[in-house]
Design a protein around this motif. Structure first.
Motif, PDB file in Angstrom:
ATOM      1  N   PRO A   1       0.815  -1.207   0.000  1.00 26.12           N
ATOM      2  CA  PRO A   1       0.000   0.000   0.000  1.00 26.12           C
ATOM      3  C   PRO A   1       0.852   1.263   0.000  1.00 26.12           C
ATOM      4  O   PRO A   1       0.364   2.334  -0.290  1.00 26.12           O
ATOM      5  CB  PRO A   1      -0.809  -0.124   1.293  1.00 26.12           C
TER       6      PRO A   1
ATOM      7  N   TRP B   1       3.414   1.765  -1.903  1.00 25.42           N
ATOM      8  CA  TRP B   1       4.067   1.960  -3.179  1.00 25.42           C
ATOM      9  C   TRP B   1       3.004   2.049  -4.261  1.00 25.42           C
ATOM     10  O   TRP B   1       2.116   1.201  -4.330  1.00 25.42           O
ATOM     11  CB  TRP B   1       4.966   0.770  -3.464  1.00 25.42           C
ATOM     12  N   PRO B   2       3.041   3.043  -5.111  1.00 24.32           N
ATOM     13  CA  PRO B   2       1.959   3.205  -6.080  1.00 24.32           C
ATOM     14  C   PRO B   2       1.924   2.088  -7.109  1.00 24.32           C
ATOM     15  O   PRO B   2       2.947   1.544  -7.474  1.00 24.32           O
ATOM     16  CB  PRO B   2       2.289   4.538  -6.746  1.00 24.32           C
ATOM     17  N   ASN B   3       0.722   1.736  -7.551  1.00 23.06           N
ATOM     18  CA  ASN B   3       0.539   0.818  -8.669  1.00 23.06           C
ATOM     19  C   ASN B   3       0.681   1.593  -9.972  1.00 23.06           C
ATOM     20  O   ASN B   3       0.594   2.803  -9.984  1.00 23.06           O
ATOM     21  CB  ASN B   3      -0.870   0.222  -8.633  1.00 23.06           C
TER      22      ASN B   3
ATOM     23  N   THR C   1      -2.257   3.651 -10.445  1.00 25.41           N
ATOM     24  CA  THR C   1      -2.437   4.786  -9.549  1.00 25.41           C
ATOM     25  C   THR C   1      -1.111   5.508  -9.389  1.00 25.41           C
ATOM     26  O   THR C   1      -0.444   5.391  -8.375  1.00 25.41           O
ATOM     27  CB  THR C   1      -2.928   4.324  -8.163  1.00 25.41           C
TER      28      THR C   1
HETATM   29  C1  NAG Z   1      -2.739  -1.420  -5.723  1.00 24.79           C
HETATM   30  O1  NAG Z   1      -3.558  -2.393  -6.300  1.00 24.79           O
HETATM   31  C2  NAG Z   1      -4.153  -3.262  -5.344  1.00 24.79           C
HETATM   32  C3  NAG Z   1      -4.915  -4.371  -6.085  1.00 24.79           C
HETATM   33  O2  NAG Z   1      -5.567  -3.829  -7.181  1.00 24.79           O
HETATM   34  C4  NAG Z   1      -5.062  -2.453  -4.417  1.00 24.79           C
HETATM   35  O3  NAG Z   1      -5.630  -3.298  -3.429  1.00 24.79           O
HETATM   36  C5  NAG Z   1      -4.240  -1.381  -3.722  1.00 24.79           C
HETATM   37  O4  NAG Z   1      -5.060  -0.558  -2.945  1.00 24.79           O
HETATM   38  C6  NAG Z   1      -3.515  -0.533  -4.761  1.00 24.79           C
HETATM   39  N1  NAG Z   1      -2.610   0.380  -4.086  1.00 24.79           N
HETATM   40  C7  NAG Z   1      -2.680   1.699  -4.244  1.00 24.79           C
HETATM   41  C8  NAG Z   1      -1.641   2.492  -3.510  1.00 24.79           C
HETATM   42  O5  NAG Z   1      -3.497   2.232  -4.977  1.00 24.79           O
END
Ligand code: NAG
Ligand code: NAG
Ligand code: NAG
Ligand code: NAG
Ligand code: NAG
Ligand code: NAG
Ligand code: NAG
Length: 230
Positions: free
Chosen positions: A25, A27-29, A32
């Motif tokens: 959580p 680290w950005p995806n 996002t």
């Molecule tokens: C990243 O992706 C996961 C799974 O889709 C999600 O649960 C999590 O909240 C995301 N993290 C951020 C920082 O957005």
């Protein structure tokens, strides 16, 4: 002649040592992106993306045109031991600067935007990158034999800047600047070229870092850029 051997080696290294994929959580995806890079905030500020990335492979010191080495948009560094296996990368930029005119003496900053966690593989005990500035004509083939820090071990090539790619260091940089690093600054030029490699031997652990998608239209843009006039 296909460089399948090299690809196989690298894939084995990537897969055998694949990192845990648990989403963090902190680290950005990719979906996002963190705060957008603050590269350009003044009207005269310009951002330039690389014209090429080149892979320099110690096991194939004269090769540049193979599926791996000919790739122009792939960041990869690897260092086991200096005498066994290293991969360095060269990145080159073309700027609209006339040599020897007023704005060729302006300052160009080399920046590095970290990729998000799920877009990269980073491994090893100390994946710290040393970046060296070199003088190269635009488009000249880049091979391991042209990697300055390895060309003549008795000559110490000055380090232009460094990037600590360890997981903890990356998290710190994401926290502080949204993943954007000022690697170093120097005079602008029509052609700007940097080479980079792992600063330390990894030994059995192998220091390793790779990611793809190093320039637009990949979004968010990750990898190297040059900014000037900011
Ligand atoms: C990243 O992706 C996961 C799974 O889709 C999600 O649960 C999590 O909240 C995301 N993290 C951020 C920082 O957005
Ligand atoms: C250099 O000056 C020219 C003409 O004034 C301008 O078009 C160009 O964008 C400038 N380049 C940089 C890198 O500032
Ligand atoms: C600057 O000089 C180099 C080498 O002489 C040349 O290749 C390049 O085209 C020049 N750049 C410009 C914008 O004139
Ligand atoms: C800038 O370009 C000039 C002309 O091509 C060249 O002589 C000089 O070494 C270059 N500087 C760098 C840092 O690449
Ligand atoms: C390495 O650099 C040193 C110092 O410039 C020089 O004396 C030596 O001949 C070079 N060796 C090779 C193999 O180029
Ligand atoms: C890189 O970052 C890690 C984690 O913060 C730290 O332990 C290590 O000392 C750093 N390495 C260098 C060479 O700065
Ligand atoms: C990054 O920020 C998060 C949330 O504020 C914090 O928990 C974490 O310890 C920070 N990590 C580093 C390496 O600074």
């Amino acid at each position: 002649m296909l460089d399948l051997h090299t690809l196989a080696n690298l894939l084995i290294v990537s897969f055998l040592l694949a990192p845990p994929t648990a989403a963090s959580p902190l680290w950005p995806n990719t979906t996002t992106p963190a705060a957008p890079p603050t590269a350009c905030s003044t009207p005269t500020c310009q951002t330039f993306y690389p014209t090429s990335y080149s892979i320099l492979n110690s096991r194939y010191p004269t090769w540049d045109q193979t599926p791996l080495h000919g790739n122009q948009d792939f960041f990869m560094l690897l260092r086991q031991r200096a005498d066994t296996f290293q991969v360095a990368t060269q990145v080159q930029f073309s700027l609209p600067v006339d040599n020897g005119t007023e704005n060729s003496s302006s300052t160009c900053i080399l920046q590095f935007q970290l990729p998000s966690k799920d877009m990269q593989t980073v491994l090893g005990p100390a994946p710290v990158v040393n970046v060296y500035q070199v003088t190269r004509e635009a488009g000249v083939p880049a091979t391991w034999d042209t990697y300055e820090p390895a060309r003549n071990a008795s000559v110490l090539v000055p380090v232009f800047g460094a990037v600590n790619g360890s997981v903890e260091a990356q998290q710190r940089i994401w926290n502080q600047t949204g993943g954007l690093i000022d690697v170093g600054a120097g005079e602008c030029n029509g052609t700007l070229t940097w080479q980079m490699g792992m600063a330390f031997e990894g030994g059995d652990g192998v220091n390793y870092w790779d990611f793809v998608g190093v320039e637009p239209p990949f979004s968010p843009v990750q990898g190297f850029r040059v900014v000037t006039g900011c």
